[in-house]
Design an enzyme around this catalytic site. Structure first.
Site: not given
Lengths: 345, 221
Positions: A90, A110, A117, A114, A328, A209, A155, A103
């Site tokens: 995406e 990934c 996420c 985390c 986000c 991050s 990712g 973005c």
């Protein structure tokens, strides 16, 4: 058939040499691919018919149009792109008055896991090629309007640094799209060795991050902290001269009662001392099964004010596209994955 | 710009190499640094190539450092590591990382070679009060099972997703975890393996009421 799209000038020179074409053909191909945006080798009309026929025996252009778009009430659009092996990625298009940001994703899923996420919950399915990264920009219907590209989609860009750097080379080289590197911002959770390579081989902006200044807390939010502790990442940033033009920013998602306290203001002030940077405070967009909750708007404002008083520059990022899961931390194509019958758990 | 600084690598002599199941190897090198069980080392064959990280899979009371790896046919390092012989040299960093074992009660949950740090913790005397849950495709993939069986007895729980064998449960460890009631919520859960396992298991544990503070994950990437 192999895709030409995503090859650098050096790689196109190899294609030309291997197929008995004159050396200057490489630059011509690059222009057709990245400036004129052709989708068929026959459209490369300044190549001889013989050259085009030879290329067509082994290659395709390899551009892929998005297969689906969702539009948010706030104007954000989320595009679904087909990727390798029947998988999908995406990209989120975020139009504003002055800026039109895309973005983009750097991996299918990934590996970093985390806690906050949605992409992390998908696990990892594959690395995007440079072509698949660049394609998200060039094949976007609003491509002509884009002002900024952020590598903050699905990712961890530094876990695919080879292809991320290659894509940036295509975006920013004279033979490619010729965009300024300052239009690109690449994020990382702090995969230190690859981050150093990115800093040295690219001029794009860098976003880290961060999410907490404290090791023990960060370990629970972000497993990467086990091997690349944040203070070592910050120390490595201090070794470089980023100049006045290149920007370092820190992304800080605000979790209620977790990382929004006076102790965190103090910790951030100490950790970031000596770095010219900006802290982007981000509202947490809740994801299923998450034990975390977002801080209130009042708390975020208070936190921002406290940091400003300590001399740190902050911005509070506006949430965009939350209703279509484009905000986000929400990008994911997990529901399109087939059950992996080969897994060992 | 300064010269890129990677973890400094030092030569280390290979002492032994063993293929413990098809495509899976242990490799022992001489040990020149102290380490804490659970730490990793960066490994390369030459000083100028990008190293990869491996969990140490040996106790901290021996004279060697053992790593456990499976061959990634598309990888640049593991096929060459598998070709090394005793007496050859490789390059290795000082141990680092903070996925550290303790003497406190804990559950260790791993898939595949993710069991490596738990071998180190176990051989370093940190196996009391532990339960190891290990997932694999076939019974041949439970490396160091004799050691764990003798040390942990009923607290060594193995799941094979494709085949079964005596003492090994058939199925997925995630399914078993979902079926558990009253998981202890005052101990630590250490997860190590691929990202997909770690995020799935973490979600299950959180849904079972385990505070996320008690879940410590190391992901192989």
């Amino acid at each position: 058939m192999e895709a030409l799209f995503g090859k650098t000038l050096e790689e196109l020179k190899i294609v030309a040499a291997e197929n008995g074409l004159p050396g200057f053909t490489a630059k011509q191909m690059a222009q057709w691919l990245y400036t004129k945006g052709v989708s068929d080798i026959d459209d490369m009309t300044n190549l001889s018919k013989d050259a085009r026929d030879r290329l067509k025996e082994k290659y395709i252009i390899g551009r892929v149009a998005p297969s689906k778009v969702q539009a948010s009430v706030d104007g954000t659009k989320k595009y679904l792109y087909p990727a390798q092996k029947g998988l999908f990625i995406e990209a989120a298009y975020i139009p504003e008055k002055e800026r039109h940001t895309l973005c983009i994703s750097s991996q299918i899923g990934c590996k970093m896991g985390c806690l906050f996420c949605m992409t992390g919950k998908q696990g990892f399915q594959g690395q995007l090629t440079a072509g698949e990264i660049v394609n998200q920009v060039i094949s976007l219907p609003e491509s002509d309007q884009l002002t900024n590209i952020v590598y903050m989609g699905m990712g961890e860009p530094m876990d695919n640094v080879e292809n991320v750097l290659k894509s940036l080379e295509i975006f920013t080289s004279d033979w490619g799209m010729g965009w300024s590197p300052r239009r690109f911002n690449v994020s990382t959770i702090g995969v230190e060795p690859a981050m150093r390579r990115f800093i040295e081989e690219s001029d794009a902006h860098l976003a880290i991050s961060l999410h907490t200044p404290f090791n023990e807390e960060r370990k629970k939010l972000m497993p990467i902290e086990q091997v690349y502790p944040i203070e070592e990442v910050i120390d490595s940033l201090k070794e470089y001269d980023f100049g006045r033009q290149r920007r370092i920013s820190f992304e800080y998602i605000m979790f209620d009662g977790v990382n929004d306290t006076p102790a965190h203001v103090k910790g951030l002030t100490k950790l970031l001392n000596g770095i010219r940077c900006r802290i982007n405070l981000i509202r947490f967009h809740p994801i299923p099964d998450s034990p975390l909750r977002g801080s209130s708007d009042e708390k975020i404002k208070w936190f921002s004010d406290q940091l400003n008083r300590k001399g740190l520059t902050t911005t509070i990022r506006r949430s965009r596209g939350e209703d279509i899961y484009a905000a986000c931390g929400l990008l994911s194509t997990k529901n399109m994955l087939k059950e992996d019958t080969e897994k060992d758990y | 710009m300064p010269q890129r600084k990677q973890k400094e690598l030092f030569p280390a002599k290979v002492l032994t190499k063993e293929e413990i199941s098809p495509g899976v190897f242990t490799l022992c090198t001489e040990r020149t640094f102290d380490f804490i069980p659970g730490q990793v080392v960066a490994v390369a064959l030459t000083a100028d190539e990008e190293p990869r990280l491996y969990s140490i899979a040996s106790g901290n009371n021996t004279g060697h450092i053992r790593i456990l790896f499976d061959i990634n046919p598309a990888g640049s390092l593991t096929p060459r590591l598998a070709q090394l012989n005793p007496g050859d040299e490789l390059m290795m960093s000082e141990p680092f990382g903070r996925f550290l074992g303790t003497k406190d009660p804990a559950w260790w949950i791993a898939t595949g070679t993710g069991v490596a740090p738990f071998i180190s913790m176990s051989e370093s005397g940190l196996i009391q009060n532990k339960k190891l849950i290990h997932g694999a495709r076939t019974p041949k993939e439970f490396w160091f099972s004799e050691h764990f069986s003798s040390s942990l007895d009923d607290n060594y729980v193995r799941f094979a997703t494709r085949e079964t064998a005596p003492g090994i449960r058939s199925g997925r460890l995630t399914q078993w975890l979902k079926e558990q009631n009253n998981l202890p919520n005052n101990i630590k859960y250490y997860l190590c393996g691929n990202a997909n396992m770690v995020v799935d298991v973490r979600d299950i544990l959180v849904n079972k009421g385990i505070p996320y503070d008690n879940i410590i994950a190391e992901i192989y990437f």
